[in-house]
Design a protein around this motif. Structure first.
Motif, PDB file in Angstrom:
ATOM      1  N   TYR A 153      52.647  46.933  -1.595  1.00 60.30           N
ATOM      2  CA  TYR A 153      52.175  45.154  -0.677  1.00 60.30           C
ATOM      3  C   TYR A 153      51.277  44.608  -1.807  1.00 60.30           C
ATOM      4  O   TYR A 153      50.784  45.181  -2.070  1.00 60.30           O
ATOM      5  N   TYR A 154      51.564  43.466  -1.654  1.00 70.51           N
ATOM      6  CA  TYR A 154      49.783  42.611  -1.802  1.00 70.51           C
ATOM      7  C   TYR A 154      49.331  41.883  -0.715  1.00 70.51           C
ATOM      8  O   TYR A 154      50.066  40.733  -0.188  1.00 70.51           O
ATOM      9  N   GLY A 155      48.927  42.365  -0.493  1.00 71.45           N
ATOM     10  CA  GLY A 155      47.661  41.571   1.001  1.00 71.45           C
ATOM     11  C   GLY A 155      49.005  42.289   2.053  1.00 71.45           C
ATOM     12  O   GLY A 155      48.801  43.618   1.908  1.00 71.45           O
ATOM     13  N   ASN A 161      45.619  44.563  -8.214  1.00 70.57           N
ATOM     14  CA  ASN A 161      45.960  43.813  -6.584  1.00 70.57           C
ATOM     15  C   ASN A 161      47.160  44.556  -5.957  1.00 70.57           C
ATOM     16  O   ASN A 161      47.310  44.372  -4.554  1.00 70.57           O
ATOM     17  N   ILE A 162      47.986  45.806  -6.173  1.00 70.88           N
ATOM     18  CA  ILE A 162      49.050  46.218  -5.173  1.00 70.88           C
ATOM     19  C   ILE A 162      48.329  47.169  -4.655  1.00 70.88           C
ATOM     20  O   ILE A 162      47.507  48.287  -4.956  1.00 70.88           O
ATOM     21  N   ASN A 163      49.055  47.976  -3.421  1.00 72.20           N
ATOM     22  CA  ASN A 163      48.952  49.374  -2.968  1.00 72.20           C
ATOM     23  C   ASN A 163      50.081  49.430  -2.247  1.00 72.20           C
ATOM     24  O   ASN A 163      50.757  48.572  -1.367  1.00 72.20           O
ATOM     25  N   LEU A 164      50.125  50.730  -1.414  1.00 74.79           N
ATOM     26  CA  LEU A 164      51.238  51.437  -1.201  1.00 74.79           C
ATOM     27  C   LEU A 164      50.407  52.572   0.245  1.00 74.79           C
ATOM     28  O   LEU A 164      49.909  52.377   0.638  1.00 74.79           O
ATOM     29  N   VAL A 165      52.113  51.809   0.710  1.00 75.79           N
ATOM     30  CA  VAL A 165      51.994  51.816   2.496  1.00 75.79           C
ATOM     31  C   VAL A 165      52.644  52.944   2.997  1.00 75.79           C
ATOM     32  O   VAL A 165      53.878  52.288   2.712  1.00 75.79           O
ATOM     33  N   VAL A 166      52.064  53.620   4.045  1.00 75.49           N
ATOM     34  CA  VAL A 166      53.765  55.015   4.739  1.00 75.49           C
ATOM     35  C   VAL A 166      53.462  54.575   5.595  1.00 75.49           C
ATOM     36  O   VAL A 166      52.438  54.622   6.282  1.00 75.49           O
ATOM     37  N   ILE A 167      54.110  54.042   6.244  1.00 73.68           N
ATOM     38  CA  ILE A 167      54.763  54.108   7.895  1.00 73.68           C
ATOM     39  C   ILE A 167      55.291  54.990   8.630  1.00 73.68           C
ATOM     40  O   ILE A 167      56.071  55.506   8.286  1.00 73.68           O
ATOM     41  N   SER A 168      54.843  55.718  10.057  1.00 70.29           N
ATOM     42  CA  SER A 168      55.771  56.630  10.045  1.00 70.29           C
ATOM     43  C   SER A 168      56.784  56.292  11.159  1.00 70.29           C
ATOM     44  O   SER A 168      57.006  55.124  11.899  1.00 70.29           O
ATOM     45  N   SER A 169      57.966  56.698  11.010  1.00 70.98           N
ATOM     46  CA  SER A 169      59.364  56.170  11.344  1.00 70.98           C
ATOM     47  C   SER A 169      59.715  56.381  12.368  1.00 70.98           C
ATOM     48  O   SER A 169      60.182  56.248  13.111  1.00 70.98           O
ATOM     49  N   ASN A 170      58.791  57.983  13.434  1.00 67.08           N
ATOM     50  CA  ASN A 170      58.460  58.262  14.567  1.00 67.08           C
ATOM     51  C   ASN A 170      58.407  57.300  15.527  1.00 67.08           C
ATOM     52  O   ASN A 170      58.158  57.127  16.597  1.00 67.08           O
ATOM     53  N   THR A 171      56.764  56.713  14.809  1.00 70.45           N
ATOM     54  CA  THR A 171      55.344  55.983  15.749  1.00 70.45           C
ATOM     55  C   THR A 171      55.183  54.894  15.501  1.00 70.45           C
ATOM     56  O   THR A 171      55.086  53.964  16.549  1.00 70.45           O
ATOM     57  N   GLY A 172      56.005  54.219  14.605  1.00 66.02           N
ATOM     58  CA  GLY A 172      55.185  52.924  14.545  1.00 66.02           C
ATOM     59  C   GLY A 172      53.779  52.949  13.120  1.00 66.02           C
ATOM     60  O   GLY A 172      53.381  51.449  12.328  1.00 66.02           O
ATOM     61  N   ASP A 173      53.396  54.163  13.225  1.00 62.81           N
ATOM     62  CA  ASP A 173      51.652  53.960  13.116  1.00 62.81           C
ATOM     63  C   ASP A 173      52.032  54.100  11.604  1.00 62.81           C
ATOM     64  O   ASP A 173      53.292  54.903  10.929  1.00 62.81           O
ATOM     65  N   ARG A 174      51.295  53.228  10.625  1.00 62.85           N
ATOM     66  CA  ARG A 174      50.949  53.765   8.998  1.00 62.85           C
ATOM     67  C   ARG A 174      49.952  55.498   9.091  1.00 62.85           C
ATOM     68  O   ARG A 174      49.152  55.522   9.677  1.00 62.85           O
ATOM     69  N   GLY A 175      50.476  55.958   8.120  1.00 64.95           N
ATOM     70  CA  GLY A 175      50.291  57.200   7.727  1.00 64.95           C
ATOM     71  C   GLY A 175      49.784  56.839   7.261  1.00 64.95           C
ATOM     72  O   GLY A 175      48.359  57.949   6.244  1.00 64.95           O
TER      73      GLY A 175
END
Length: 483
Positions: A468-470, A426-440
């Motif tokens: 993340y969970y949800g 039930n969990i997933n991994l999220v990567v965020i760009s430190s430069n733009t703040g967008d989800r990579g």
């Protein structure tokens, strides 16, 4: 005065005789007193200062039971002309001593002991009960036919020939600078007598006896008998018979030959051999064997800076001893010594140097601490992909994201994320760009039990990742760079 003379003449004959006897006695006593003072001032026999005599002897190296001539001298030859001198050739254990006496300065010839060894020579003025001093600072006599032959072998080919005698005579005839190697009788000069002594030994062969004196994992000390006459070498071979060291020439007079294993490359363990050879590589001694226990390797690793700012680099240094190979992890640098830049680091990294050698293995490590930068604060945080609503709240309620390993491949750059404990589905991994703040990258639901996620073909940039969970963050954040 005249009255006294008159009175003396008026004395009886008996009185006159008494006075004359008294005067004669007094005069005799006074003369004896003067004689005693004269003897004291002049010095009685046996009270002269010690050390007035000196001596020298030749030759200093002899064959057993051959003549040794000692010359005794003194500054005042007349004063010691009737003194008795004793010459003694002695050994520490008092075996095979030889001694003789002569009256007055001059030469006394004794026969050297028949047992080989190093003997002392002393001269004593028995009359004065005083020891004479050596005029040449040499008080030892070496009795050794082998050493005498080896010294006569001046070209160091293993046998005394007429050529050796000619070499000595040439030094004398051409008045070349003094060389102790050609001074066969040890008198401090090279003369025709030295050449004649060499010629008397033509046909004799020089040989040495070699033994292992002491042995450790780092050094071996060999002992040779007789002492080196110069011009010999120590050859050491490994178990395969290959030469690993050749030491020399061994200086004349030396009896021990050290070999430091640390000065050679890492040696395999096994049984090694050693032999003395002449300058023409002819064998000069017996062959001895000895075991070599390879010393364990050592390794040291360090960093130019052990604490660096986020997304900067430093340099790793490592050295080793007794190692045949070394590797530093990460990222797998190789070499028994070296230095490498780390590249920009976004997280604290521990570098481990691992070395192996014939004597074992060794490890060392250094940690480079990265000072984290503030976490990015995007104005609008993107929502992750919706996850199926679980029937119950997942347990455990938090995870630990261990790291992000950037792996270049031929198809692109992959990033492997490791975490613990395993996913509950039930969990997933999220990567965020430190430069733009967008989800990579968003992994979506991670299969139950899995402890890793791969992001394939990741673009270059600075990123932050978390589980993340949800919409709830349930792990720590890690920062990493893709270059």
């Amino acid at each position: 005065m005249s009255d006294n003379l008159v009175n003396f003449h008026n004395l009886t004959k008996s009185q006159k005789n008494t006075i004359v006897a008294f005067v004669v006695s007094a005069a005799t006593m006074l003369a004896m007193g003067f004689l005693v003072v004269f003897i004291i001032l002049a010095g009685k026999p046996g009270t002269r200062a010690a050390g007035v005599c000196s001596y020298s002897f030749l030759p200093t190296i002899v064959a057993p039971a051959t003549p040794v001539s000692t010359y005794v001298s003194a500054p005042d030859q007349t004063s010691v002309a009737k003194d008795t001198f004793e010459v003694e050739i002695f050994s520490p254990n008092s075996i095979q001593n030889a001694s003789g006496t002569r009256v007055g300065p001059g030469t006394l010839t004794l026969t050297a002991p028949s047992l080989e060894g190093t003997y002392g020579v002393s001269v004593k003025d028995i009359t004065l009960n005083a020891m004479c001093v050596s005029s040449s600072n040499n008080t030892n006599l070496i009795v050794s036919l082998n050493l005498l032959v080896c010294k006569a072998d001046v070209n160091h080919d293993g046998v005394v020939t007429a050529q050796d005698a000619q070499l000595v005579f040439s030094v004398f005839q051409n008045k070349k600078p003094y060389d102790a190697n050609y001074d066969l009788n040890g008198d401090g000069k090279v003369s025709a007598a030295d050449a004649q002594r060499v010629f008397s030994l033509v046909g004799q062969k020089c040989s040495y006896s070699l033994s292992v004196g002491s042995l450790s994992t780092t050094s071996v000390v060999f002992t040779t008998s007789p002492q080196s006459a110069g011009g010999i070498f120590l050859v050491i071979k490994n178990p395969a018979g290959s030469v690993v060291a050749k030491l020399g020439p061994i200086p004349a007079g030396q009896t021990t030959i050290p070999w430091n294993l640390a000065t050679t490359a890492a040696l395999p363990q096994g049984t090694y051999s050693a032999t003395l050879v002449f300058s023409n590589d002819a064998q000069a001694s017996n062959t001895v064997t000895f075991p070599v226990q390879s010393p364990p390797p050592t390794v040291k690793i360090s960093a130019a800076s052990t604490t660096i700012p986020f997304n900067t680099s430093t340099t790793i240094f490592w050295t080793s001893t007794n190692a045949s190979s070394c590797e530093v992890f990460p990222p797998g640098w190789k070499g028994t010594t070296g230095q490498q830049p780390t590249g920009n680091l976004t997280q604290t990294t521990n570098y481990i140097a691992s070395c192996t050698g014939p004597g074992g293995s060794a490890k060392a490590s250094v940690t480079v601490n990265v000072v984290s930068s503030p976490s990015p604060s995007p104005t609008a945080y993107p929502s992750p992909k919706p996850s199926p609503t679980p029937a119950t709240t997942p347990t455990p309620t938090s995870w630990t994201l261990i790291g992000a390993n950037v792996l270049p491949t031929t198809a692109g750059i992959n990033v492997v994320f490791n975490f613990t404990p395993g996913s509950n589905g039930n969990i997933n991994l999220v990567v965020i760009s430190s430069n733009t703040g967008d989800r990579g990258f968003d992994s979506g639901p991670i299969p139950s039990g899995s402890q890793s996620v791969i992001w394939q073909n990741a673009p270059v940039g600075n990123y932050t990742a978390a589980l993340y969970y949800g919409t709830s963050k349930i792990s720590n954040s890690i920062q990493f760079v893709i270059q």
